[in-house]
Enzyme design. Structure first.
Site, PDB file in Angstrom:
ATOM      1  N   LYS A   1      54.711  76.241  30.690  1.00 12.88           N
ATOM      2  CA  LYS A   1      55.193  76.924  31.902  1.00 12.88           C
ATOM      3  C   LYS A   1      56.248  77.976  31.582  1.00 12.88           C
ATOM      4  O   LYS A   1      56.205  79.094  32.102  1.00 12.88           O
ATOM      5  CB  LYS A   1      55.748  75.876  32.873  1.00 12.88           C
ATOM      6  CG  LYS A   1      56.321  76.419  34.173  1.00 12.88           C
ATOM      7  CD  LYS A   1      56.406  75.328  35.228  1.00 12.88           C
ATOM      8  CE  LYS A   1      57.257  74.171  34.794  1.00 12.88           C
ATOM      9  NZ  LYS A   1      58.703  74.434  34.917  1.00 12.88           N
ATOM     10  N   THR A   2      57.197  77.624  30.720  1.00 11.05           N
ATOM     11  CA  THR A   2      58.261  78.570  30.354  1.00 11.05           C
ATOM     12  C   THR A   2      57.752  79.614  29.370  1.00 11.05           C
ATOM     13  O   THR A   2      58.001  80.813  29.520  1.00 11.05           O
ATOM     14  CB  THR A   2      59.458  77.811  29.752  1.00 11.05           C
ATOM     15  OG1 THR A   2      59.976  76.906  30.731  1.00 11.05           O
ATOM     16  CG2 THR A   2      60.554  78.767  29.342  1.00 11.05           C
TER      17      THR A   2
ATOM     18  N   HIS B   1      57.325  73.931  42.235  1.00  9.38           N
ATOM     19  CA  HIS B   1      57.855  73.641  40.895  1.00  9.38           C
ATOM     20  C   HIS B   1      57.057  74.493  39.919  1.00  9.38           C
ATOM     21  O   HIS B   1      56.041  74.059  39.380  1.00  9.38           O
ATOM     22  CB  HIS B   1      57.715  72.159  40.569  1.00  9.38           C
ATOM     23  CG  HIS B   1      58.392  71.773  39.286  1.00  9.38           C
ATOM     24  ND1 HIS B   1      58.047  70.667  38.553  1.00  9.38           N
ATOM     25  CD2 HIS B   1      59.414  72.364  38.600  1.00  9.38           C
ATOM     26  CE1 HIS B   1      58.806  70.581  37.480  1.00  9.38           C
ATOM     27  NE2 HIS B   1      59.641  71.598  37.478  1.00  9.38           N
TER      28      HIS B   1
ATOM     29  N   ARG C   1      69.110  70.032  25.944  1.00 11.72           N
ATOM     30  CA  ARG C   1      68.950  71.100  26.954  1.00 11.72           C
ATOM     31  C   ARG C   1      70.021  72.167  26.801  1.00 11.72           C
ATOM     32  O   ARG C   1      71.073  71.946  26.215  1.00 11.72           O
ATOM     33  CB  ARG C   1      69.053  70.508  28.362  1.00 11.72           C
ATOM     34  CG  ARG C   1      67.961  69.524  28.740  1.00 11.72           C
ATOM     35  CD  ARG C   1      66.782  70.216  29.342  1.00 11.72           C
ATOM     36  NE  ARG C   1      65.738  69.308  29.781  1.00 11.72           N
ATOM     37  CZ  ARG C   1      64.717  69.673  30.540  1.00 11.72           C
ATOM     38  NH1 ARG C   1      64.632  70.937  30.947  1.00 11.72           N
ATOM     39  NH2 ARG C   1      63.798  68.815  30.882  1.00 11.72           N
TER      40      ARG C   1
ATOM     41  N   LYS D   1      68.136  68.951  40.247  1.00 11.30           N
ATOM     42  CA  LYS D   1      66.929  68.432  40.880  1.00 11.30           C
ATOM     43  C   LYS D   1      67.207  67.864  42.263  1.00 11.30           C
ATOM     44  O   LYS D   1      66.302  67.802  43.101  1.00 11.30           O
ATOM     45  CB  LYS D   1      66.275  67.383  39.981  1.00 11.30           C
ATOM     46  CG  LYS D   1      65.709  67.960  38.685  1.00 11.30           C
ATOM     47  CD  LYS D   1      64.734  69.118  38.945  1.00 11.30           C
ATOM     48  CE  LYS D   1      64.078  69.598  37.664  1.00 11.30           C
ATOM     49  NZ  LYS D   1      63.196  70.778  37.879  1.00 11.30           N
TER      50      LYS D   1
ATOM     51  N   ARG E   1      67.011  62.238  33.582  1.00  7.57           N
ATOM     52  CA  ARG E   1      67.072  61.837  34.987  1.00  7.57           C
ATOM     53  C   ARG E   1      66.734  60.359  35.153  1.00  7.57           C
ATOM     54  O   ARG E   1      66.115  59.741  34.288  1.00  7.57           O
ATOM     55  CB  ARG E   1      66.098  62.680  35.814  1.00  7.57           C
ATOM     56  CG  ARG E   1      66.513  64.128  35.999  1.00  7.57           C
ATOM     57  CD  ARG E   1      65.508  64.871  36.868  1.00  7.57           C
ATOM     58  NE  ARG E   1      64.180  64.906  36.273  1.00  7.57           N
ATOM     59  CZ  ARG E   1      63.174  64.121  36.626  1.00  7.57           C
ATOM     60  NH1 ARG E   1      63.337  63.228  37.591  1.00  7.57           N
ATOM     61  NH2 ARG E   1      61.997  64.219  36.031  1.00  7.57           N
TER      62      ARG E   1
ATOM     63  N   SER F   1      55.983  69.167  31.741  1.00  4.09           N
ATOM     64  CA  SER F   1      56.628  69.402  30.451  1.00  4.09           C
ATOM     65  C   SER F   1      55.593  69.509  29.335  1.00  4.09           C
ATOM     66  O   SER F   1      54.673  68.703  29.233  1.00  4.09           O
ATOM     67  CB  SER F   1      57.596  68.254  30.149  1.00  4.09           C
ATOM     68  OG  SER F   1      58.210  68.421  28.897  1.00  4.09           O
TER      69      SER F   1
ATOM     70  N   ASP G   1      61.416  78.001  36.736  1.00  2.23           N
ATOM     71  CA  ASP G   1      61.246  76.593  37.117  1.00  2.23           C
ATOM     72  C   ASP G   1      61.094  76.317  38.615  1.00  2.23           C
ATOM     73  O   ASP G   1      60.301  75.459  38.984  1.00  2.23           O
ATOM     74  CB  ASP G   1      62.439  75.792  36.584  1.00  2.23           C
ATOM     75  CG  ASP G   1      62.187  74.297  36.601  1.00  2.23           C
ATOM     76  OD1 ASP G   1      61.099  73.872  36.172  1.00  2.23           O
ATOM     77  OD2 ASP G   1      63.066  73.539  37.045  1.00  2.23           O
TER      78      ASP G   1
END
Length: 611
Positions: free
Chosen positions: A314-315, A292, A394, A272, A130, A310, A329
């Site tokens: 979280k995942t 988020h 990704r 995003k 990004r 990151s 997410d």
């Protein structure tokens, strides 16, 4: 003749030597596919008959004749009326199938390939991540008083918006074909928004087909978007336009309900961008909190929400075989519970393996799209450890590719536990702390984790990274506004809040510490979900004033308090003071809108202290 249109090179027409005329005709068919408005879904069974029927009044001077006018579809009419898309010159491919997008990507887009598992590999060009410094919001009267203006949301005037939008439309009108993908953002039908993506690349169309919630055939009939994305990312912004700082521009207009992308082909900008729209629309118009976060649900309907930047887990931690995944997410917390915003997942792939992330690894199959990965040119097997193109490799895939997913991705249960994840590479934050309401607001606004030494030139020790609400680049409103909403919901639904450190224990990452073993982090989560940890005996951790449990099932007691587990070569209290000072310096940006109770809930380091 059918065989002549399947490949990109002209095959023989018959076993005997073809007549020159037939050979020439075959070449014309291939050329039509490669250089005109050909799209695989437009092919009919009888190619010659269709070609003859599509034009009339042929003469020697004009052998192609004249093409009769045709009726335009509703989508074509809308794009023509709202954006002046030239539907007579540009082929508008609306909501194509996955297979058709594969075919177009392979024919028209350099770097595209089918990998060994059936996933499509695509290359995003120079931008492989990004561009947060190029995000702009149009300053207009309806949203001006709500938007958090500053480095995150740079203002764009309506006049510059019109120029930028026109530049994108002009580019799209130069294409032979453009794609339209329609979908929903938000699984709760009361709050979902209808999104239309208009783009020039099959890769972008497939990406958003995966990331949006896919409508049924019936829902696509008469679909009219609430928000439209015009992705002209292959074309640069004009650097000399007032307010532009580079050739990249990602602009959102809340009044016109449109988004325009120039100068970047990184697909994550679309995902995003819609997230930013929800960070505005949901709180302002519906009093719904945008998060988020990942989220999962237990067998009894209890919901856990995980915030984290990151590398914090979280995942990984939300993928629990004992709990159903709601999403990995983006979520919203309404008066009826929690719902996922997306219809897919956008997972990091660097270092991916079947052993470490079996769910994600298994989801990379036909329909998934791999971004900027490196694969073996012979076997087409992807090397997930190769970061030649970028470390930010990704994969985007439909959420139903994860076996333990709750479909539809919505829960009527309100969160029982709120987990704020951090990865402290200094090794001074406790593995688990119970937070009161003010502490939750403080650490939510801070959004702390560590950037590891060695990731950039000149970094010799772990660097503190702060991202407000764990989502700073995507926020539309001031962080304190989201924090107050979170605190109100926690109080209303009596949720427990925790600060879970998945980082280093015993010492810092550069002074002899080790990453907290995943088995202990899992054991802590199990104790949170069972309710055992909430009933434990607690002690106060110095400087940060955090409540730390004295014991937790299946976790060594000494591990729970860094003061007792410290084996580092540096002074423990000095390291605690250093991190506490960084927290205090960062929070000064938000003190003007924070209550004194929230400010006091953070760490306190005496300014007159001398070593």
């Amino acid at each position: 003749m059918t065989g002549a249109i399947k490949g990109t090179q002209t095959p023989p027409i018959r076993t005997a030597s073809p007549a020159p005329l037939a050979e020439d005709f075959a070449r014309q068919i291939v050329a039509k596919q490669q250089r005109t408005n050909y799209h695989s879904s437009s092919l009919k069974t009888s190619i010659p008959r269709v070609m003859v029927a599509n034009n009339v009044n042929k003469t020697a001077l004009h052998p192609s004749g004249v093409q009769p006018q045709r009726e335009h579809t509703e989508i074509e009419e809308e794009l023509h009326d709202k954006a002046h898309i030239d539907y007579d010159r540009v082929a508008i491919v609306a909501n194509p199938s996955v297979a058709a997008l594969y075919e177009d990507a392979l024919v028209y887009e350099t770097g595209s390939a089918i990998t060994s598992t059936g996933a499509l590999s695509a290359y995003s060009g120079a931008k492989t991540g990004r561009s947060p410094s190029d995000k702009r919001i149009v300053r207009e009267e309806h949203s001006e008083s709500d938007v958090w203006w500053g480095p995150v949301n740079k203002p764009m005037s309506p006049d510059i918006w019109r120029i930028t939008r026109e530049r994108a439309i002009d580019y799209l009108n130069t294409r032979n074909r453009i794609y339209v993908v329609d979908g929903f953002a938000g699984w709760d039908e009361r709050y979902r928004i209808r999104v239309r993506v208009v783009c020039a690349r099959a890769y972008h169309a497939l990406f958003m087909r995966n990331m949006l919630i896919r409508p049924s055939r019936e829902e696509l009939e008469g679909f009219h978007p609430d928000y439209t994305i015009y992705n002209a990312g292959a074309f640069p912004a004009n650097r000399y336009t007032k307010g532009m700082t580079s050739a990249t521009s990602v602009a959102i207009n809340f009044a016109e309900k449109e988004m325009v992308i120039l100068g970047t082909e990184y697909a994550g900008e679309m995902k995003k961008g819609i997230f930013t729209v929800l960070f505005y629309e949901m709180p302002v118009k519906h009093n719904v909190l945008t998060l988020h976060s990942s989220a999962n649900e237990g067998k009894d309907g209890d919901v856990t929400v995980f915030f984290g930047l990151s590398g914090t887990g979280k995942t990984t931690l939300s993928a629990d075989p004992k709990r159903a995944l709601i999403g990995d997410d983006e979520h919203c917390w309404s008066d009826r519970g929690v719902f996922n915003i997306e219809g897919g997942c956008y997972a990091k792939c660097i270092g991916l393996s079947a052993e470490k992330e079996p769910d994600i690894f298994g989801a990379i199959r036909f329909g998934a799209i791999l971004e900027n990965v490196v694969f073996d040119p012979v076997t087409r097997v992807v090397d997930y450890d190769d970061f030649t193109l970028t470390e930010n490799t990704r994969c985007a895939y439909p959420i139903e590719y994860i076996e333990n997913t709750k479909i539809p991705c919505v829960s009527s249960g309100h969160p029982t536990n709120i987990i704020l994840l951090t990865c402290d590479a200094r090794g001074v934050l406790p593995p688990i702390s119970k937070l009161n309401t003010e502490q939750t607001m403080y650490h939510f606004i801070s959004g702390y984790t560590s950037k590891m030494a060695g990731t950039e030139d000149g970094i010799t020790e772990p660097q503190a990274t702060f991202s407000s609400c764990f989502a700073q680049p995507f926020l539309a409103l001031h962080p304190m506004r989201y924090a107050r909403m979170l605190a109100d919901k926690i109080a209303e639904h009596k949720a427990n809040a925790w600060l879970l450190n998945t980082g280093w224990v015993g010492a810092g990452a550069t002074t002899g510490g080790k990453r907290c073993p995943l088995k202990y982090t899992r054991a802590i989560l199990d104790a949170i979900h069972s309710g055992e940890l909430a009933k434990a005996e607690y002690e106060t951790y110095e400087t940060f004033n955090l409540s730390v449990p004295k014991s937790c099932p299946n976790v060594p007691d000494e591990l729970l308090n860094p003061a007792r587990s410290w084996t580092g070569t540096t002074d423990f209290k000095g390291e605690v003071r250093k991190l506490g000072t960084l927290f205090m310096e960062n929070f000064k940006k938000y003190e003007d809108q924070a209550t004194s109770e929230v400010v006091k809930a953070g760490p306190h380091v005496c300014c007159c202290h001398k070593d």
